[in-house]
Design an enzyme around this catalytic site. Structure first.
Site, PDB file in Angstrom:
ATOM      1  N   ASP A 147      -6.043  27.963  18.520  1.00  0.00           N
ATOM      2  CA  ASP A 147      -4.665  27.521  18.259  1.00  0.00           C
ATOM      3  C   ASP A 147      -4.429  26.091  18.722  1.00  0.00           C
ATOM      4  O   ASP A 147      -3.616  25.365  18.149  1.00  0.00           O
ATOM      5  CB  ASP A 147      -3.678  28.428  19.007  1.00  0.00           C
ATOM      6  N   HIS A 207       7.570  26.240  12.868  1.00  0.00           N
ATOM      7  CA  HIS A 207       7.079  27.627  12.853  1.00  0.00           C
ATOM      8  C   HIS A 207       8.023  28.470  13.702  1.00  0.00           C
ATOM      9  O   HIS A 207       8.054  28.356  14.924  1.00  0.00           O
ATOM     10  CB  HIS A 207       5.652  27.689  13.411  1.00  0.00           C
ATOM     11  N   LEU A 208       8.799  29.315  13.032  1.00  0.00           N
ATOM     12  CA  LEU A 208       9.791  30.131  13.726  1.00  0.00           C
ATOM     13  C   LEU A 208       9.447  31.606  13.577  1.00  0.00           C
ATOM     14  O   LEU A 208       9.440  32.153  12.477  1.00  0.00           O
ATOM     15  CB  LEU A 208      11.189  29.874  13.156  1.00  0.00           C
ATOM     16  N   ASP A 281      14.885  40.564  18.393  1.00  0.00           N
ATOM     17  CA  ASP A 281      14.714  40.447  16.944  1.00  0.00           C
ATOM     18  C   ASP A 281      15.841  39.611  16.348  1.00  0.00           C
ATOM     19  O   ASP A 281      17.015  39.979  16.455  1.00  0.00           O
ATOM     20  CB  ASP A 281      14.689  41.837  16.312  1.00  0.00           C
TER      21      ASP A 281
END
Length: 397
Positions: A147, A207-208, A281
Site C-alpha cells: 500500500d 478514496h472514501l 457505517d
C-alpha cells in the site's frame, strides 16, 4: 482455461479476503472472505455466478490456514486450481524498504515482519496469511504488493514531519501513506477518461471508505497524501479520528487513561461512530441525519468539510488540476457525500451535474460535474486487479 489467473489474498488479523483475477479481462472469476477468525463462528464465504456459499471453520486451530485450505478445496472443486499462475498478497506497510512489488521469499517475510512496529494490526497478519498460502501453493511464485509503495515518490517536504531529524533517523518516523494501489489504479483510469497521458496529468484522488485518504498525483506519481506514519491520520473515517492535536493524548494519559485505551478510542471508537454515537457505517449516519439526528448531522458535516479542506489544500501541490476522483465504497456510492463536498468546493468553480452524479453509483463511474466547469469524476477502484497485474508483470519479468 485462461493462463492469466492470479489468486489475490488480503490477510488481516481476523479476516482473509480473496479473489481469483483474470489479468486480461480484469474480472474476478470468484471472490470471497474468511471472517471472525479466533471466534466460534469463524467462516469462509464466497460467490460463484452470483450465488453465495458459506463454510464453517472448526474451532480447533489456525483459522488462516483453515481458510486457505478451504480456498484450495474450492479451486479444486471448480477445476481451476491448476490454471492459477501466481499468488499476489496485499501488504499494508512496506516502510522505506519496499518501493515496488517483490517476489516473496524467507528474507522478504522477515523484513515485512520486522516492519510490524509500523503496522502492528496488519503486517503480522499478512505474514501468517503468506506462510499459509506458500504451504498451500508451494509450486507457485508469490508476490507482495505494498500500500505504501506508490507514495515513495513524495518529496521530502511532503513526507517529513516538523520534528527532530533524529526521530526520522532512529525510528523512521515520517509520512508513508496508504491506499496506494487504489490511488494508482483510479488515476490511470481517470487519465483515460480525459484522454490525457498519465505522465502529463494531475489529479486529486479521494478514496472514501471505512478507511479514507486523499492523494495528490502529479504526472502519475504521488506527491502528497493525507494518511501519515499510520492509517490513523488525515481524514475522519468510520471509526478513526483522523487529524488530532497530539496534546490530547498527553491530556488523556494524565487523566489516567492507559496508552492502549487512548489508541483504542482513537482507532476504534471515533470517526462516524464516535461523533454520531450510532454507527460507523456512512449509510446509517445519512439515514439518521435525514431523520433529524443531531449527532449524525454533525458527523456528516465534519466528514464532508474535512474532505473538501484536504482537496483544496492539495491544489497547491499541483501545477494544474485535471480532475478530482472519487473512489472507495463511500466515494463510489454516496450521492449525498459527493454532493456536499462539491458544494464546499464551489469557490473553485465546481458545479454538480445532478443527473450524472445520481447515475454514477453501484459500479458505474463517469464525470459528475457540469460541462465547462472543473471536472470531478467517479472511478470504481479495483485494488485486486492492480495486485494481480503487478504479480503477473513480475512473474514474466
Amino acid at each position: 482455461m485462461s493462463n492469466s489467473l492470479v489468486l489475490v489474498i488480503n490477510s488481516g488479523s481476523s479476516s482473509l479476503k480473496f479473489a481469483l483475477i483474470d489479468t486480461v479481462s480484469g474480472e474476478a472469476t470468484l471472490n470471497g472472505i474468511g471472517e471472525c477468525f479466533g471466534l466460534a463462528d469463524a467462516n469462509v464465504s464466497w460467490k460463484i455466478d452470483g450465488k453465495k456459499h458459506e463454510f464453517q471453520l472448526s474451532d480447533n486451530g489456525n483459522h488462516h490456514k483453515q481458510a486457505i485450505d478451504r480456498i484450495v478445496a474450492l479451486l479444486e472443486e471448480q477445476g481451476i486450481k491448476q490454471d492459477i499462475v501466481a499468488v499476489g498478497h496485499r501488504v499494508v506497510h512496506g516502510g522505506e524498504k519496499f518501493t515496488q512489488t517483490v517476489k516473496i521469499d524467507e528474507t522478504v517475510l522477515q523484513e515485512i515482519e520486522n516492519l510490524s512496529d509500523l503496522a502492528p494490526l496488519h503486517n503480522p497478519a499478512h505474514v501468517v496469511g503468506m506462510r499459509a498460502a506458500i504451504a498451500a501453493f508451494p509450486a507457485l511464485s508469490q508476490y507482495a504488493v505494498f500500500d505504501t509503495a506508490f507514495h515513495q515518490t513524495m518529496p521530502a517536504k511532503a513526507f517529513t514531519g516538523a520534528i527532530s531529524s533524529k526521530l526520522y533517523d532512529d525510528y523512521g518516523i515520517r509520512r508513508y501513506g496508504f491506499h496506494g494501489t487504489s490511488h494508482y489504479f483510479v488515476s490511470r483510469e481517470a487519465a483515460k477518461v480525459i484522454n490525457k497521458p498519465i505522465e502529463k496529468s494531475s489529479f486529486i484522488s479521494v478514496h472514501l471508505g471505512n478507511g479514507a485518504s486523499v492523494c495528490a498525483i502529479k504526472d502519475g506519481q504521488s506527491v502528497d497524501t493525507s494518511m501519515g506514519f499510520t492509517p490513523l491520520s488525515g481524514l475522519m473515517m468510520g471509526t478513526r479520528c483522523g487529524d488530532l492535536d497530539p496534546g490530547i493524548i498527553e491530556f488523556l494519559l494524565k487523566k489516567g487513561w492507559s496508552t492502549e485505551q487512548v489508541f483504542k478510542e482513537l482507532n476504534s471508537n471515533s470517526g462516524f461512530l464516535g461523533v454520531s454515537g450510532l454507527t460507523s457505517d456512512c449509510r446509517g449516519v445519512i439515514e439518521a441525519m435525514e431523520e433529524g439526528h443531531a449527532g449524525a448531522t454533525l458527523a456528516f458535516e465534519i466528514f464532508t468539510y474535512r474532505v473538501a479542506k484536504y482537496i483544496a489544500s492539495y491544489m497547491v501541490a499541483l501545477d494544474e488540476l485535471d480532475g478530482i476522483i472519487f473512489t472507495g465504497g463511500i466515494g463510489e456510492n454516496s450521492l449525498p457525500i459527493r454532493r456536499q463536498i462539491l458544494k464546499s468546493l464551489k469557490i473553485f468553480g465546481y458545479r454538480e451535474d445532478e443527473v450524472a452524479n445520481a447515475d454514477a453509483r453501484f459500479g458505474k463511474g463517469g464525470v459528475i460535474t457540469q460541462a465547462n466547469t472543473p471536472i470531478a469524476m467517479v472511478i470504481p477502484t479495483n485494488e485486486e486487479w492492480v495486485i494481480a497485474k503487478e504479480s503477473m508483470a513480475l512473474l514474466h519479468a
